[in-house]
Design an enzyme around this catalytic site. Structure first.
Site, PDB file in Angstrom:
ATOM      1  CG  ASN C 126      -1.582   1.193   1.316  1.00 51.80           C
ATOM      2  OD1 ASN C 126      -1.569   2.000   0.829  1.00 51.80           O
ATOM      3  ND2 ASN C 126      -2.449   0.841   2.458  1.00 51.80           N
ATOM      4  CB  CYS C 129       1.641   5.070   3.678  1.00 50.24           C
ATOM      5  SG  CYS C 129       0.662   3.215   3.791  1.00 50.24           S
ATOM      6  CB  ILE C 190      -7.542   3.351  -7.998  1.00 52.50           C
ATOM      7  CG1 ILE C 190      -9.075   3.066  -7.654  1.00 52.50           C
ATOM      8  CG2 ILE C 190      -7.075   3.393  -9.458  1.00 52.50           C
ATOM      9  CD1 ILE C 190      -9.800   4.362  -8.110  1.00 52.50           C
ATOM     10  N   GLY C 242     -12.201  -0.810  -7.391  1.00 50.49           N
ATOM     11  CA  GLY C 242     -12.756   0.707  -7.157  1.00 50.49           C
ATOM     12  C   GLY C 242     -14.228   0.479  -7.524  1.00 50.49           C
ATOM     13  CB  THR C 265     -17.236   0.223  -0.782  1.00 48.37           C
ATOM     14  OG1 THR C 265     -16.011   0.930  -0.585  1.00 48.37           O
ATOM     15  CG2 THR C 265     -18.410   0.647  -0.292  1.00 48.37           C
TER      16      THR C 265
END
Ligand SMILES: Cc1cc2nc3c(=O)[nH]c(=O)nc-3n(C[C@H](O)[C@H](O)[C@H](O)COP(=O)(O)OP(=O)(O)OC[C@H]3O[C@@H](n4cnc5c(N)ncnc54)[C@H](O)[C@@H]3O)c2cc1C
Ligand SMILES: Cc1cc2nc3c(=O)[nH]c(=O)nc-3n(C[C@H](O)[C@H](O)[C@H](O)COP(=O)(O)OP(=O)(O)OC[C@H]3O[C@@H](n4cnc5c(N)ncnc54)[C@H](O)[C@@H]3O)c2cc1C
Ligand SMILES: Cc1cc2nc3c(=O)[nH]c(=O)nc-3n(C[C@H](O)[C@H](O)[C@H](O)COP(=O)(O)O)c2cc1C
Ligand SMILES: Cc1cc2nc3c(=O)[nH]c(=O)nc-3n(C[C@H](O)[C@H](O)[C@H](O)COP(=O)(O)O)c2cc1C
Ligand code: FES
Ligand code: FES
Lengths: 300, 258, 300, 258
Positions: C126, C129, C190, C242, C265
């Protein structure tokens, strides 16, 4: 209550404008909303030469948004002066001309050729256009180009120059600072976000240009974040847009640091969104005891 | 042209997957003409976002009611189908241009397929009322796609189905071709439906050398001519025309068929 | 029909994974969906030290999306090894460890300390950050840093290294190329889009961190566009994510050039979205006559 | 825990702006306990996107029906209110932990305000059924906020309104303070409602030195403990606890009140 917004040496009557490309030259909406109540009307992008626009289809809906690939469809400076100016002269609201081009010279040429028109209150410079002399990357992605373009245009006119930023950059605050350094009088942000839809039946992109500009409520959080970041680093007014449908959306932008806002895609959903948003802002200000637009700022 | 809150006065299924909705019309507002359309805001939630365009399928000036025929396709039409009688929707209308009326001595030939039924039906009824004898040709894939239409006084309705399960076996254009064209010296063609049908109507009109109007479709955002989103390619000095403003009705000779 | 996706020297059983931060370590969803059917399970980001996560509240809904400000809330490497690994060892699906840090050394340290674990199939890095040694700009915004970080991590393990890109950059294709040049085995794109919501009642940002990460259907067009651009310029597999809620969304990504996808999500909305999406992809492939995932590519 | 399609068996307004919905419950699924909640997927469209959490307000094992009480607040609850009887919704439940039962000799004091009514009512009915004599205190701003509750067998219901228009004049906590605490040697407090009410209940419990549980609220995304989104601050080795997993019911002494 003072709703005016000062830009350069003039004031907009109120903070609610309608965004470039979504409201034509106003005529199309004249029966549907009170044009004289607009804080500003930002016209469709104008280029030196007429442009027919992109291939078809040009629109596709997305979740809480839409992608457009209109291209810079417009009649060009010459016909603009004869066909559009007469109508714009009848309007009482400030008319801000959205200017586009493929080279610095093209932008400059548009402004030089129309600058004597009293119907034009200010210029909004659309720097999401690809710069053909710089490998086709959008002007608005490079602070050096943005500062130079702003400087060049600044010299050509006494009207306000509003630089309209693209959100498709790593650091929009840097671009805003470049615009201010170049002499911009205000910043508009944001233009559309790059997006793409694939038609799974035809197995082709939904629009021939492959990717297009995402607008509407889906991108509102992106616009609010951009306004917040930009308004921290510039001293000139920031005009916020992206996904505003309701007055609540507009108030978010103002609280985030915007001095004015624009409604784009929202006009398609609610043709008199601008009037409703303005009334909502006024009620909110009354309830909050705000006297002027700056009272929206500094709460966090 | 006005954006108004309208009441749903009635809605019912008229063929499998097709519904007719009748809505109230403001008294102060001009009557929509055949070919014109409205856009509906289907929800206060931001998805589906865009207003949806539908042609008028009828209008009653006495009762101030308008109707539309819509096919259940996606999120917006699914939502519309759930709206109860007396609930309200936001409607923007009348939009676009309208069909040209025929000359006194012309026989109006009207061709409708699928969601093209609404505007053609409205035109048929208007022509019928005005003393013309419209021939309304309705094409579908099978019988179940063909709505039951109220009869016309002077005109006639001809059903066609691809599989022959109702009326003429073949497309609406096949049917037109099968007519005795010698008794149709001065006909005028109007069509609305799938692109292929419109193109076939155009070709027939060229062949028979009769005037022909088509009602076109394109994705729309504003519906009022402001966004340039609904452009289609046309022949002439300008490369594109807006379906919502210069259209939806076009002389079929003006369209750049592809 | 061959659904496998080759990454480095191993294959994922199918292209449908569940995204980091949205599926915990799988345990929470075990009763709700068939974990053994997952193409891959990407765990919540792991950092060397435990992190409590960001201040509250951490979530806000947006039009067709949501913003999260979870921060890198996680138990740290030590407790990960004792508390999480035993459960992960019981899973039959590939487990891909999402790795995060504030410095290059922190990323490296996580991988060094967990690399002997057989339960870890690969790493997803990731790079959204902030790099504390480089003024806090995210690692993933600078191609030089991305290439160097990838090179460093590449040397530490024989497992696949998947670099997960942020969309908050001017040119995501450039970042992807840097990752490939550094030796990445695949690209995920993404991560969330920067967004912000203002609470107009409290006149404060809805989340204390001010801006957060926008995810969900609203950003799907942004993700599809990113996958399209990235897959044009790299030869390694691209994992798209995404805003995927349905199999149709997933097929858009595959047609745009993705070799695999992740649902983030979407799991919140439909807990067994992964199974439904996989089944939808299989039906689509049957109807299209596709034999393998590559058959999705090259249609435009 | 299961994600299932449920039928709406009934729904009605029970106070101004508050509705009670009864839904079907799968036979195979464990019964929800008082304090547990469900999440509802309100629409197939992507807005409103997130599932919405609601506490169970009742459960009938014989009929396999569950109920919830919800306040009309925003897009999701507005949509829920339009759902007709026999239409279906997607429900994920039972989620979260539940209230601890009192000791045999304890008097359960239950405090509910606003949307906190559901879980407290369910608890009151269960306790009543199980031989306890719960005292249910329901607070509202005015009479119109106070729903008409079916009477309890052993327990009692006490209404409080800020303006005195119904029952006790004052808050629910004011009412509790007004009780004769000498006859309440071993009481146990349960509360659900606005943060301020919960905090006041906690303070009262500290003062009276009685056990106290509060049902907390926080924005949720997953509802199952996976996303860390619903964290609240607690006292203990870990700084945060998840409302959806460690909660929604917490010993009020564990909460970091702010
Ligand atoms: C001038 C005009 C007149 C029309 N008249 C009728 C009619 O009388 N009856 C009828 O059933 N349909 C009519 N349509 C088509 C109708 O607009 C679509 O069927 C409707 O928008 C579908 O919406 P949906 O959400 O149900 O489906 P979606 O899944 O959103 O869309 C299905 C298809 O509808 C079309 N569509 C979707 N949104 C739009 C939009 N904003 N503008 C234009 N097309 C769109 C697209 O082709 C899309 O592929 C007309 C379209 C136009 C342009
Ligand atoms: C464990 C728990 C139990 C609950 N029980 C009940 C109940 O029994 N009855 C009841 O009326 N309400 C209950 N709520 C609150 C309920 O979830 C919200 O009222 C509902 O989500 C509002 O949605 P909306 O779209 O109508 O309004 P919105 O305008 O979206 O939201 C209004 C307010 O509801 C809250 N909310 C919105 N979305 C969520 C979400 N995804 N998770 C948590 N909170 C959210 C926020 O505080 C928001 O400000 C409970 C919440 C939680 C966390
Ligand atoms: C159909 C359409 C055409 C647009 N044309 C232009 C344009 O010519 N010049 C420009 O600067 N922006 C143009 N935009 C961008 C909008 O002005 C606005 O920046 C963007 O849509 C975000 O705002 P919104 O979400 O309110 O629409 C266009 C947007 C749309 C939807
Ligand atoms: C609640 C939440 C927590 C997340 N945590 C992480 C994380 O720890 N590491 C990471 O790389 N991405 C994280 N993400 C980003 C997702 O993995 C994913 O890239 C992003 O949400 C876009 O996909 P979606 O729209 O399907 O959710 C998180 C996203 C959400 C919503
Ligand atoms: S839909 Fe906007 S111009 Fe036609
Ligand atoms: S809502 Fe995801 S952990 Fe609680």
């Amino acid at each position: 209550m003072d709703l005016t917004v000062k830009i350069r040496n003039k004031t907009l009557p109120n903070p609610v404008g309608v965004a470039s490309g979504t409201f034509g030259y106003g005529e199309e909406y004249a029966q549907l909303t009170d044009l004289s109540a607009l804080g500003a009307l930002y016209t469709k992008a104008l280029t030196v030469e007429p442009r027919p626009g992109n291939a078809l289809p040009r629109l596709v809906e997305t979740p809480a948004g839409m992608i457009n690939s209109i291209g810079l469809a417009n009649v060009g400076v010459e016909r603009f002066l004869t066909e559009k100016i007469p109508y714009l002269e009848t309007l009482t609201c400030p008319v801000i001309l959205n200017v586009a081009g493929s080279t610095e010279e093209e932008y400059a040429s548009v402004i030089s050729r129309v600058d004597s028109q009293n119907a034009i209150w200010a210029y909004e410079v659309n720097i999401s256009c690809p710069n053909v002399k710089h490998g086709g990357m959008a002007f608005g992605t490079d602070p050096v180009q943005v500062e130079r373009l702003t400087k060049t245009l600044r010299k050509l006119t006494d009207k306000a120059i509003i630089m309209k930023l693209t959100p498709n950059v790593t650091d929009i605050a840097l671009i805003a600072q470049a615009a201010e350094a170049g002499g911009a009088d205000a910043i508009s942000c944001i233009n559309t976000v790059m997006g793409m839809v694939v038609d799974i039946n035809s197995r082709k992109p939904a629009i021939p240009a492959i990717s297009g500009g995402l607008s509407g409520p889906a991108i509102r959080p992106v616009g609010v974040a951009a306004v917040w970041r930009v308004s921290r680093v510039v001293t000139i007014p920031v005009i916020g847009l992206g996904g505003i449908l309701t007055w609540e959306d507009a108030v978010q932008y103002l609280l985030a640091g915007a001095d004015a806002i624009q409604i784009g895609t929202g006009n398609f959903v609610t043709p008199d969104a601008s009037v409703k948003v303005l009334n909502g802002i006024i009620s909110y200000m009354k309830e909050a005891g705000f006297q002027k637009i700056e009272d929206f700022h500094g709460h966090f | 042209m006005k954006n108004f809150g309208s009441s749903i006065l009635n809605q019912k299924e008229i063929a499998i997957g097709y519904r007719e909705m009748t809505i109230s019309w403001p008294q102060s507002l001009e009557a929509p003409l055949p070919g014109q359309f409205l856009t509906v805001k289907v929800t206060e939630n931001p998805a589906p976002l865009l207003r949806r365009p539908f042609a008028l399928s009828g209008f009653d000036r006495e009762k101030n009611t308008a109707s539309l025929i819509y096919q259940l396709r996606g999120p917006a039409t699914r939502l519309m189908a759930t709206l109860e009688i007396n609930s309200s929707i936001e409607v923007l209308s009348p939009l676009g241009n309208n069909f040209t009326l025929p000359e006194k001595d012309e026989t109006p030939l009207l061709v409708a397929g699928g969601i093209g039924l609404g505007p053609v039906l409205y035109l048929a009824r208007e022509l019928d009322k005005n003393g013309f004898s419209p021939r309304l040709v309705v094409g579908g894939r099978t019988e179940s796609f063909l709505p039951d239409l109220s009869n016309l006084k002077n005109g006639s309705i001809h059903y066609c189905s691809d599989d022959g399960s109702a009326g003429f076996r073949g497309t609406a254009v096949d049917y037109l071709k099968s007519l005795d064209w010698k008794e149709l010296p001065s006909a005028r063609l109007y069509s609305c439906g799938p692109q292929g049908m419109l193109n076939a109507c155009h070709n027939l009109a060229l062949e028979k050398n009769i005037p022909s109007e088509v009602s076109m479709e394109q994705m729309m955002a504003c519906g009022v001519g402001a966004c340039m989103g609904c452009a289609i390619e046309v022949i002439g000095p300008e490369q594109y025309a807006r379906v919502c403003k210069e259209g939806p009705v076009f002389d079929s000779r003006r369209i750049k068929w592809t």
